[in-house]
Design a protein around this motif. Structure first.
Motif, PDB file in Angstrom:
ATOM      1  N   MET A  42      18.864   0.784  -0.193  1.00 62.39           N
ATOM      2  CA  MET A  42      18.751   1.799  -1.249  1.00 62.39           C
ATOM      3  C   MET A  42      18.926   3.205  -0.658  1.00 62.39           C
ATOM      4  N   TYR A  43      18.286   3.460   0.487  1.00 66.95           N
ATOM      5  CA  TYR A  43      18.376   4.797   1.087  1.00 66.95           C
ATOM      6  C   TYR A  43      19.654   4.977   1.923  1.00 66.95           C
ATOM      7  N   ALA A  44      20.283   3.848   2.286  1.00 68.87           N
ATOM      8  CA  ALA A  44      21.564   3.933   3.010  1.00 68.87           C
ATOM      9  C   ALA A  44      22.722   4.110   2.027  1.00 68.87           C
TER      10      ALA A  44
ATOM     11  N   LEU B  31       2.500   7.835  -6.372  1.00 66.07           N
ATOM     12  CA  LEU B  31       1.786   9.115  -6.526  1.00 66.07           C
ATOM     13  C   LEU B  31       2.575  10.242  -5.852  1.00 66.07           C
ATOM     14  N   PHE B  32       3.156   9.917  -4.696  1.00 65.03           N
ATOM     15  CA  PHE B  32       4.008  10.905  -4.029  1.00 65.03           C
ATOM     16  C   PHE B  32       5.118  11.372  -4.968  1.00 65.03           C
ATOM     17  N   LEU B  33       5.770  10.419  -5.648  1.00 72.27           N
ATOM     18  CA  LEU B  33       6.904  10.767  -6.506  1.00 72.27           C
ATOM     19  C   LEU B  33       6.486  11.672  -7.670  1.00 72.27           C
TER      20      LEU B  33
ATOM     21  N   HIS C 148       0.841  -1.199   0.000  1.00 76.61           N
ATOM     22  CA  HIS C 148       0.000   0.000   0.000  1.00 76.61           C
ATOM     23  C   HIS C 148       0.880   1.255   0.000  1.00 76.61           C
ATOM     24  N   TYR C 149       1.907   1.231   0.822  1.00 79.31           N
ATOM     25  CA  TYR C 149       2.855   2.341   0.889  1.00 79.31           C
ATOM     26  C   TYR C 149       3.545   2.562  -0.467  1.00 79.31           C
ATOM     27  N   LEU C 150       4.019   1.459  -1.083  1.00 77.58           N
ATOM     28  CA  LEU C 150       4.716   1.555  -2.377  1.00 77.58           C
ATOM     29  C   LEU C 150       3.831   2.205  -3.439  1.00 77.58           C
TER      30      LEU C 150
ATOM     31  N   LEU D 265      15.446   8.477 -13.282  1.00 75.94           N
ATOM     32  CA  LEU D 265      15.984   7.352 -12.507  1.00 75.94           C
ATOM     33  C   LEU D 265      15.014   6.843 -11.449  1.00 75.94           C
ATOM     34  N   GLU D 266      14.674   7.719 -10.513  1.00 77.31           N
ATOM     35  CA  GLU D 266      13.939   7.249  -9.334  1.00 77.31           C
ATOM     36  C   GLU D 266      12.571   6.670  -9.688  1.00 77.31           C
ATOM     37  N   MET D 267      11.856   7.318 -10.616  1.00 74.48           N
ATOM     38  CA  MET D 267      10.512   6.823 -10.941  1.00 74.48           C
ATOM     39  C   MET D 267      10.578   5.497 -11.687  1.00 74.48           C
TER      40      MET D 267
ATOM     41  N   GLY E 226      15.166  13.190   5.590  1.00 74.25           N
ATOM     42  CA  GLY E 226      14.521  12.227   6.489  1.00 74.25           C
ATOM     43  C   GLY E 226      14.739  10.777   6.071  1.00 74.25           C
ATOM     44  N   TYR E 227      14.584  10.468   4.772  1.00 73.76           N
ATOM     45  CA  TYR E 227      14.744   9.074   4.354  1.00 73.76           C
ATOM     46  C   TYR E 227      16.190   8.604   4.524  1.00 73.76           C
ATOM     47  N   ALA E 228      17.134   9.514   4.355  1.00 78.60           N
ATOM     48  CA  ALA E 228      18.539   9.156   4.601  1.00 78.60           C
ATOM     49  C   ALA E 228      18.733   8.854   6.090  1.00 78.60           C
TER      50      ALA E 228
ATOM     51  N   LEU F 293       3.499  15.369   8.473  1.00 71.86           N
ATOM     52  CA  LEU F 293       2.805  14.760   7.327  1.00 71.86           C
ATOM     53  C   LEU F 293       3.567  13.541   6.805  1.00 71.86           C
ATOM     54  N   GLU F 294       4.892  13.529   6.943  1.00 71.40           N
ATOM     55  CA  GLU F 294       5.678  12.327   6.604  1.00 71.40           C
ATOM     56  C   GLU F 294       5.307  11.182   7.557  1.00 71.40           C
ATOM     57  N   ALA F 295       5.187  11.480   8.850  1.00 69.72           N
ATOM     58  CA  ALA F 295       4.794  10.443   9.820  1.00 69.72           C
ATOM     59  C   ALA F 295       3.400   9.904   9.473  1.00 69.72           C
ATOM     60  N   ASP F 296       2.498  10.807   9.079  1.00 71.16           N
ATOM     61  CA  ASP F 296       1.145  10.375   8.669  1.00 71.16           C
ATOM     62  C   ASP F 296       1.215   9.454   7.449  1.00 71.16           C
ATOM     63  N   PHE F 297       2.196   9.692   6.587  1.00 67.41           N
ATOM     64  CA  PHE F 297       2.348   8.862   5.381  1.00 67.41           C
ATOM     65  C   PHE F 297       2.706   7.427   5.778  1.00 67.41           C
ATOM     66  N   TRP F 298       3.625   7.259   6.735  1.00 67.00           N
ATOM     67  CA  TRP F 298       3.921   5.911   7.248  1.00 67.00           C
ATOM     68  C   TRP F 298       2.660   5.287   7.852  1.00 67.00           C
TER      69      TRP F 298
ATOM     70  N   PRO G 194      12.211  17.224   4.950  1.00 70.75           N
ATOM     71  CA  PRO G 194      11.887  15.950   5.617  1.00 70.75           C
ATOM     72  C   PRO G 194      11.882  14.747   4.672  1.00 70.75           C
ATOM     73  N   CYS G 195      11.564  14.941   3.387  1.00 72.91           N
ATOM     74  CA  CYS G 195      11.640  13.819   2.434  1.00 72.91           C
ATOM     75  C   CYS G 195      13.096  13.460   2.193  1.00 72.91           C
ATOM     76  N   VAL G 196      13.854  14.443   1.749  1.00 70.44           N
ATOM     77  CA  VAL G 196      15.202  14.186   1.245  1.00 70.44           C
ATOM     78  C   VAL G 196      16.134  13.758   2.384  1.00 70.44           C
TER      79      VAL G 196
ATOM     80  N   ALA H  15      -2.617  15.213   1.353  1.00 68.97           N
ATOM     81  CA  ALA H  15      -2.294  16.229   2.366  1.00 68.97           C
ATOM     82  C   ALA H  15      -0.808  16.602   2.284  1.00 68.97           C
ATOM     83  N   TYR H  16       0.035  15.599   2.239  1.00 70.85           N
ATOM     84  CA  TYR H  16       1.473  15.859   2.273  1.00 70.85           C
ATOM     85  C   TYR H  16       1.955  16.558   0.997  1.00 70.85           C
ATOM     86  N   THR H  17       1.615  15.973  -0.148  1.00 67.79           N
ATOM     87  CA  THR H  17       2.162  16.517  -1.394  1.00 67.79           C
ATOM     88  C   THR H  17       1.627  17.928  -1.674  1.00 67.79           C
TER      89      THR H  17
ATOM     90  N   GLU I 164      24.996   7.253  -2.692  1.00 61.55           N
ATOM     91  CA  GLU I 164      24.437   8.253  -3.604  1.00 61.55           C
ATOM     92  C   GLU I 164      23.290   9.028  -2.945  1.00 61.55           C
ATOM     93  N   PHE I 165      22.384   8.291  -2.278  1.00 60.48           N
ATOM     94  CA  PHE I 165      21.255   8.969  -1.619  1.00 60.48           C
ATOM     95  C   PHE I 165      21.738   9.768  -0.417  1.00 60.48           C
ATOM     96  N   GLN I 166      22.693   9.188   0.346  1.00 60.06           N
ATOM     97  CA  GLN I 166      23.227   9.889   1.519  1.00 60.06           C
ATOM     98  C   GLN I 166      23.913  11.194   1.099  1.00 60.06           C
TER      99      GLN I 166
HETATM  100  C1  LIG Z   1       6.803   9.826   1.272  1.00 63.69           C
HETATM  101  C2  LIG Z   1       8.219   9.855   0.802  1.00 63.69           C
HETATM  102  N1  LIG Z   1       9.097  10.684   1.395  1.00 63.69           N
HETATM  103  C3  LIG Z   1      10.376  10.729   0.969  1.00 63.69           C
HETATM  104  C4  LIG Z   1      10.808   9.922  -0.077  1.00 63.69           C
HETATM  105  C5  LIG Z   1      12.250   9.942  -0.509  1.00 63.69           C
HETATM  106  O1  LIG Z   1      12.378  10.398  -1.792  1.00 63.69           O
HETATM  107  C6  LIG Z   1       9.857   9.070  -0.666  1.00 63.69           C
HETATM  108  N2  LIG Z   1      10.199   8.254  -1.691  1.00 63.69           N
HETATM  109  N3  LIG Z   1       8.581   9.042  -0.205  1.00 63.69           N
END
Ligand SMILES: Cc1ncc(CO)c(N)n1
Length: 227
Positions: free
Chosen positions: A172-174, A53-55, A46-48, A88-90, A145-147, A214-219, A141-143, A118-120, A177-179
């Protein structure tokens, strides 16, 4: 207490100003579930899907950064990140979804959840009604935060490496390149935030805190399968 430490780097002061919200985001039960491998696969799927859509909106936000640019350097920065997301990412995300049984047709027909909207839209509005710094603070928080999520997980004793279906996501996030992209964003923000007045800093702290929540709400949306 630490929020008033004026010798801390400006980005760290942004985090300190909403320390409990930041922790609730970085150490969210969804994140812990990826770390110990106990997250239900339906939640991750569901998150993926919603993250696709987030991306799309994330790419639009960097398009907005191009529009808000006031110099060649700012134009180039927005354009490079926009291209990295679209080229790349998409593409990676679409093949990642395929591995999890979500086809491109599924993605094309997705309904956007309220947490995604809400977040986007919050980020896009912060950028549209503000300047480039407002937009970057809303995106931080996206950029960054995920790192931080990936680094935090790698340091946890409960991290399960073997047979954990989420280990590739964490890696992938560790990845360097992302860091590095996250560090470049921290550096940019530290430089830009250094010159702002206390009033402006307080205003930007609110944007950072809102986006963090809003990032926490996304999780949470992923965890509860909320639509
Ligand atoms: C919700 C969310 N936040 C941050 C990132 C990192 O790009 C992502 N892929 N998705």
């Amino acid at each position: 207490m630490s929020a008033v430490l004026s010798n801390a780097l400006p980005f760290d002061r942004l985090v300190d100003a909403c320390a409990s919200d930041w922790r609730a985001y970085i150490e969210h039960p969804f994140v812990r579930g990826m770390g110990d491998g106990a997250l239900p696969e339906a939640s991750f799927r569901h998150y993926l899907k919603q993250d696709y859509l987030f991306l799309v909106h994330f790419a639009r936000a960097w398009g907005l950064a191009v529009y808000k640019a006031r110099s060649m350097g700012e134009l180039r920065q927005g354009l490079d990140i926009l291209k990295a997301i679209v080229d790349l990412e998409m593409g990676l995300h679409i093949s990642w979804c395929a591995e999890w049984g979500v086809s491109e047709d599924d993605l094309a027909m997705l309904q956007e959840s309220r947490a995604t909207m809400a977040y986007t839209r919050y980020v896009l509005d912060a950028g549209a009604s503000g300047d480039l710094l407002d937009l970057h603070v809303a995106l931080a928080p996206c950029v960054v935060g995920y790192a931080d999520v990936a680094s935090w997980l790698l340091a946890q004793p409960f991290l399960k490496r073997d047979g954990n279906p989420y280990m590739r996501w964490i890696d992938m996030y560790a990845d360097a390149e992302f860091q590095q992209a996250a560090q470049a964003e921290r550096d940019w923000l530290n430089a830009r935030l250094a010159g702002v007045t206390p009033e402006r800093f307080a205003q930007l702290s609110r944007i950072f805190r809102d986006a963090t929540r809003l990032e926490a709400d996304f999780w949470q949306m992923g965890l509860t399968l909320a639509d």
